[in-house]
Design an enzyme around this catalytic site. Structure first.
Site, mmCIF file in Angstrom:
data_model
loop_
_atom_site.group_PDB
_atom_site.id
_atom_site.type_symbol
_atom_site.label_atom_id
_atom_site.label_comp_id
_atom_site.label_asym_id
_atom_site.label_seq_id
_atom_site.Cartn_x
_atom_site.Cartn_y
_atom_site.Cartn_z
ATOM 1 N N ASP A 124 -6.670 -7.540 20.300
ATOM 2 C CA ASP A 124 -5.555 -8.210 19.636
ATOM 3 C C ASP A 124 -5.806 -8.176 18.138
ATOM 4 O O ASP A 124 -6.957 -8.139 17.695
ATOM 5 C CB ASP A 124 -5.429 -9.668 20.100
ATOM 6 N N ASP A 142 1.843 -6.699 23.677
ATOM 7 C CA ASP A 142 2.408 -8.038 23.890
ATOM 8 C C ASP A 142 3.833 -8.127 23.353
ATOM 9 O O ASP A 142 4.687 -8.778 23.954
ATOM 10 C CB ASP A 142 1.535 -9.106 23.222
#
Length: 175
Positions: A124, A142
């Site tokens: 991330d 995402d």
């Protein structure tokens, strides 16, 4: 929607999602050390390399590794296979739904690739916010998943067109 056209649309979206996500993660991993955070637009956008052992907002990160693997690799794999089968086998699916589920499938597959390649972790790197009001750290996969879910919600709120059975719908005509 014709089967070939639908299949090509699914593949285009899935491959694009995986390509964009994996390329962005590769760039972040190559050029941004763990300890560095870059800030842009008055600290509204932050870029920092992190590895997430959990799901959305690190949910489940504290579970034992065996359970995380079972849920985040095994469970997600089963879910993605079901989504893929639904997309390919459903004959009454509109283009909006194909796009929405393809975004979910592409984002899910890209994060699943991370989990398999990086011992259960997902890379991330993005964080958005104003002041103390901030999102969790997330990635391009995402974004694809959330865009697909948002599209599904929006399309489900639209009034459905009645199915045409081939009969005239004129109330004045007897059947």
């Amino acid at each position: 929607m014709a089967r070939l056209k639908k299949t090509l649309l699914i593949l285009l979206i899935v491959v694009s999602c995986i390509g964009c996500d994996q390329a962005s993660k590769s760039i972040v991993k190559s050029f941004l050390p763990h300890s560095i955070m870059l800030s842009y637009f008055g600290d509204s956008v932050r870029i920092q390399y992190t590895e997430n052992n959990g799901a959305f907002l690190s949910l489940g990160a504290s579970l034992p590794q065996k359970w995380r693997g079972l849920i985040f690799i095994g469970g997600v794999s089963c879910f993605l296979v079901l989504v893929f089968c639904y997309l390919l086998l459903s004959s009454r699916i509109n283009t909006e739904t194909v796009i929405a589920f393809s975004l979910v499938l592409g984002g899910g597959l890209s994060n699943l690739l991370d989990r398999i390649a990086y011992r259960g972790s997902v890379v991330d790197f993005m964080n958005l916010g104003i002041g103390r009001l901030r999102t969790g750290v997330f990635n391009a996969a995402d974004v694809a998943i959330m865009a697909g879910m948002l599209l599904l919600v929006i399309s489900s709120m639209k009034p459905q067109e009645p199915a045409v059975s081939g009969k005239a719908l004129d109330p004045d005509k007897p059947e």
